[in-house]
Scaffold this active site. Structure first.
Site, mmCIF file in Angstrom:
data_model
loop_
_atom_site.group_PDB
_atom_site.id
_atom_site.type_symbol
_atom_site.label_atom_id
_atom_site.label_comp_id
_atom_site.label_asym_id
_atom_site.label_seq_id
_atom_site.Cartn_x
_atom_site.Cartn_y
_atom_site.Cartn_z
ATOM 1 N N GLY A 136 0.932 -1.264 -0.018
ATOM 2 C CA GLY A 136 0.060 0.037 0.127
ATOM 3 C C GLY A 136 0.911 1.226 -0.225
ATOM 4 C CB SER A 137 4.150 2.329 -1.415
ATOM 5 O OG SER A 137 4.091 1.907 -2.538
ATOM 6 C CG MET A 184 -1.226 -7.643 -6.875
ATOM 7 S SD MET A 184 -0.570 -6.772 -8.398
ATOM 8 C CE MET A 184 0.291 -7.911 -9.255
ATOM 9 C CG ASN A 197 -3.879 -0.307 -12.466
ATOM 10 O OD1 ASN A 197 -3.835 -0.474 -11.261
ATOM 11 N ND2 ASN A 197 -3.254 -0.760 -13.395
ATOM 12 C CG HIS A 207 1.292 -1.293 -15.590
ATOM 13 N ND1 HIS A 207 1.031 -2.553 -15.176
ATOM 14 C CD2 HIS A 207 2.010 -1.392 -16.546
ATOM 15 C CE1 HIS A 207 1.719 -3.414 -15.788
ATOM 16 N NE2 HIS A 207 2.501 -2.661 -16.657
ATOM 17 C CB SER A 240 1.530 4.159 -17.521
ATOM 18 O OG SER A 240 2.322 4.323 -18.220
ATOM 19 C CG LEU A 247 -4.237 -6.522 -17.565
ATOM 20 C CD1 LEU A 247 -4.807 -6.300 -16.386
ATOM 21 C CD2 LEU A 247 -3.479 -7.798 -17.888
ATOM 22 C CG ASP A 248 -1.975 -3.380 -17.223
ATOM 23 O OD1 ASP A 248 -2.638 -2.840 -16.389
ATOM 24 O OD2 ASP A 248 -1.020 -4.452 -17.052
ATOM 25 C CD GLN A 261 9.786 10.265 -10.831
ATOM 26 O OE1 GLN A 261 9.081 10.946 -11.279
ATOM 27 N NE2 GLN A 261 10.785 10.674 -10.026
#
Length: 215
Positions: A14-15, A92, A109, A111, A138, A146-147, A175
């Protein structure tokens, strides 16, 4: 403008959740964190939520449960907390198309790659294996593929010859912790929208690689 109600979905440390909490605490962003939801009971991010008095929930998959049934239970929790936006922060699980379509335009989200490069897992190792000189992260709207949703914002980091997964991941995380709170702020301020398959910021359709500050 009333702050948006944000639910954050996590699976582990959970950063990025903490980065959003910190930015909100010091006033860099203005949101109401109404829920942290984990799919694992031992996710450390749940402790972060408790420390900051954010309602925390665990929605674990049951043995043999279909993705659709799990997502229905997850949706019920989100409906109950009346979240305006859903922020995936290391969640996840692959979400069902029906869940994504229901929440299209209100779910983002982050990624760990410069999409469309390296969707899926093991992005840092792939960047190293391919001798990339640039890697990054991103933030994108979530769509059924997905993504692959429209990119909102990216951040680049250099890849050094001596990098391993841990050192490169640490650089990317730094970042991530800057760009994700910013995107959440744009959502809360009503500046960012999903329209016609595109990310739109301040009324302007963003380029394929997201927002770029040309100043």
């Amino acid at each position: 403008m009333k702050p948006a109600r944000i639910a954050v979905l996590i699976s582990g440390h959970g950063s990025n959740l903490q980065a959003i909490i910190d930015a909100n605490t010091i006033g860099n962003i203005d949101v109401e964190l109404v829920a942290v939801i984990a799919n694992k009971a031992n996710a450390y991010g749940l402790q972060r939520a408790a420390k900051h008095h954010i309602p925390a929930h665990t929605v674990e998959a049951k043995p043999g449960e279909t993705r659709e049934c799990y997502d229905a239970r997850l949706q019920a929790v989100l409906d109950d907390c009346q979240a305006d936006f859903i922020v995936l922060a290391g969640f996840m699980r692959i979400l069902s198309d029906a869940f994504v379509e229901r929440n299209l335009g209100k779910m983002v989200n982050i990624h760990p790659s410069l999409l469309p490069l390296y969707p899926g897992l093991n992005t840092h190792q792939k960047a190293i294996d391919n001798s990339d000189s640039i890697h990054g992260a991103s933030v994108h709207f979530v769509t059924p593929k997905l993504d692959s949703g429209p990119i909102i914002l990216q951040a680049q980091v250099p890849v050094f010859a001596e990098d391993d997964i841990e050192s490169l991941a640490a650089r990317v995380h730094t970042q991530e912790h800057t760009i994700y709170p910013l995107v959440v702020h744009w959502l809360s301020q009503g500046r960012l929208h999903y329209q016609g398959g595109h990310a739109v910021l301040d009324g302007q359709v963003l380029a394929s690689q997201g927002y770029a500050n040309d100043d």
